[in-house]
Write an enzyme that holds these catalytic residues in place. Structure first.
Site, PDB file in Angstrom:
ATOM      1  N   ALA A 165       3.108   0.398  -2.204  1.00  0.00           N
ATOM      2  CA  ALA A 165       2.823  -0.330  -3.622  1.00  0.00           C
ATOM      3  C   ALA A 165       3.732   0.165  -4.650  1.00  0.00           C
ATOM      4  O   ALA A 165       4.050  -0.503  -5.719  1.00  0.00           O
ATOM      5  CB  ALA A 165       1.513   0.377  -3.577  1.00  0.00           C
ATOM      6  N   HIS A 194      -7.017   7.563  -0.368  1.00  0.00           N
ATOM      7  CA  HIS A 194      -5.155   7.419  -0.117  1.00  0.00           C
ATOM      8  C   HIS A 194      -5.896   6.464   1.318  1.00  0.00           C
ATOM      9  O   HIS A 194      -5.377   7.042   1.950  1.00  0.00           O
ATOM     10  CB  HIS A 194      -4.136   8.346  -0.280  1.00  0.00           C
ATOM     11  CG  HIS A 194      -2.866   8.090  -0.016  1.00  0.00           C
ATOM     12  ND1 HIS A 194      -2.384   6.827  -0.923  1.00  0.00           N
ATOM     13  CD2 HIS A 194      -2.297   7.447   0.937  1.00  0.00           C
ATOM     14  CE1 HIS A 194      -1.064   6.948  -1.885  1.00  0.00           C
ATOM     15  NE2 HIS A 194      -0.789   6.952   0.019  1.00  0.00           N
ATOM     16  N   SER A 249       0.621  -1.063   0.326  1.00  0.00           N
ATOM     17  CA  SER A 249       0.346  -0.106   0.234  1.00  0.00           C
ATOM     18  C   SER A 249       0.924   1.401  -0.379  1.00  0.00           C
ATOM     19  O   SER A 249       1.859   0.841   0.425  1.00  0.00           O
ATOM     20  CB  SER A 249      -0.974   0.021   1.661  1.00  0.00           C
ATOM     21  OG  SER A 249      -2.089  -1.181   1.506  1.00  0.00           O
ATOM     22  N   SER A 250       0.712   1.853  -0.747  1.00  0.00           N
ATOM     23  CA  SER A 250       1.432   3.539  -1.040  1.00  0.00           C
ATOM     24  C   SER A 250       2.793   3.210  -1.189  1.00  0.00           C
ATOM     25  O   SER A 250       2.802   2.707  -2.189  1.00  0.00           O
ATOM     26  CB  SER A 250       1.001   4.298   0.502  1.00  0.00           C
ATOM     27  OG  SER A 250       1.482   6.186   0.734  1.00  0.00           O
ATOM     28  N   SER A 251       3.545   4.039  -0.384  1.00  0.00           N
ATOM     29  CA  SER A 251       4.902   3.439  -0.689  1.00  0.00           C
ATOM     30  C   SER A 251       5.534   2.500  -0.848  1.00  0.00           C
ATOM     31  O   SER A 251       6.120   1.772  -1.796  1.00  0.00           O
ATOM     32  CB  SER A 251       5.645   3.698   0.425  1.00  0.00           C
ATOM     33  OG  SER A 251       7.359   4.049   0.338  1.00  0.00           O
TER      34      SER A 251
END
Length: 382
Positions: free
Chosen positions: A155, A292, A151-153
């Site tokens: 991802a 997000h 997820s996020s970073s």
């Protein structure tokens, strides 16, 4: 003579028994306690100092699969372990979960340095790859069932892992990230922030994006992981344009026509989610009104990874299928790209590659076109 022979046999038996016990003890010590999150050290080369945590289910399958679950900025292995459904799903399907932990302040991942963006370059990506190979060796894991998600970073790192170590993974799910190489730092800064990328201002073609991913493991011609890309339309941390650029990247890698997807399904897998299929190796899922990050869809992940699906008798509880993770992306120094010049012989055609790290082909374009720098891995005749 008989007494001597008997004494010798007894001594030999005891020696072999003790030797076997010592060897068994070493093997057992390398494994961890099942049913809880455990840290592992000594898993292999680890130049970046990335930490390894692992969850081995009590219901461990024979030749188990592996899921690498990568946390967001400000997150930890423990936070992603408790905030994502993968440990619960591991008990159901018998796979092992690896939870890497970033070594940096703010715990974002290095998806910006040359080391991290190069196969066997020695960055975070290499450390995570070594966690995978260690786990395969220790648990006789099924190399055809190794997957990565984040997820996020995390991802972002998932895309990087798929590009730098495609031989390790069968499939990936990406929750609200950016394309591999989008955060590249021209100053070679590890763990750098790139505002141009984050705000969706880095826009290119499938050919360019695909070339960037391919050049992270120059010369590789084997299989690549199937990619499933999630992003929310209301994402103000990693802007929604990054969804389209990431899908372009993997369409370019797989040779799909980005402008002509095979199917588009409304309200799938949830209301206000749209699923686009470009082919068997690429699926994009765009969530209207979602910020997000997009919540983890554990049950869909299991289908994408092949642990469940038609013919599966397993059922997944709602609490273990969709999980919201709170991710914070810390802002750091913005890095911009700069052009590079190389010399070689030969002429590249219009749209052809003409430069990039590891590139050994022509660097001069045919008449009327200019070798245009995209980033350290890809230049194109435009």
């Amino acid at each position: 003579m008989k007494s001597l022979s008997f004494s010798f046999l007894v001594t030999l038996f005891l020696y072999l028994t003790l030797s076997s016990a010592r060897t068994l003890g070493k093997d057992v010590n390398k494994r961890v306690t099942a049913g809880s999150l455990q840290q592992v050290t000594g898993f292999g080369d680890n130049a970046s100092g990335t930490l390894m945590y692992i969850y081995v289910p009590k219901n461990l399958a024979t030749n188990p699969g592996i899921v690498v679950a990568i946390h967001y900025c400000t997150g930890t292995a423990q936070a992603y372990y408790t905030g994502s459904p993968y440990a619960q799903l591991a008990e159901q399907y018998g796979f092992i979960v690896i939870y890497p932990q970033s070594p940096y302040s703010g715990t974002c991942w290095d998806v910006s340095s040359q080391a991290a963006l190069t196969h066997n370059g020695g960055g975070d990506s290499n450390s995570i790859a070594n966690m995978v190979t260690w786990t395969i060796s220790q648990y006789n894991a099924n190399t055809a069932k190794v997957f990565v998600t984040g997820s996020s970073s995390g991802a972002m790192m998932t895309n990087v892992m798929a590009a730098t170590y495609p031989e390790l993974f069968a499939a990936a799910t990406v929750y609200s990230g950016v394309g591999a190489g989008c955060f590249y730092s021209s100053s070679n800064q590890a763990d750098a922030w790139n505002s141009s990328c984050a705000t969706g201002s880095v826009i290119s073609t499938p050919a360019v994006w695909g070339g960037i991913a391919k050049n992270m493991y120059s010369g590789y011609s084997g299989s690549r992981p199937r990619m499933q890309i999630y992003h929310g339309s209301a994402d103000t941390t990693l802007y929604p344009q990054n969804y389209y650029e990431t899908c372009k990247q993997w369409a370019g890698v797989f040779g799909y026509n980005y402008d002509s997807p095979q199917s588009t399904l409304a309200n799938t897998p949830d209301a206000n989610y749209q699923t686009t299929n470009w082919g068997p190796n690429l699926q994009g899922i765009y969530a209207t009104g979602v910020g997000h990050t997009v919540p983890i869809h554990g049950a869909k992940d299991m289908e994408w990874f092949g642990f469940s699906g038609s013919g599966s008798s397993s059922t997944t509880t709602a609490s273990a299928t969709k999980t919201s993770t709170t991710s914070t992306t810390s802002t750091k120094t913005t890095s911009s790209t700069s052009s590079t010049t190389t010399s070689s012989t030969g002429v590249a055609a219009h749209w052809g590659q003409c430069g990039g790290s590891g590139w050994t082909g022509p660097t001069v374009c045919e008449s009327g076109y200019t070798c245009t720098y995209s980033n350290a891995w890809y230049s194109q005749c435009l």
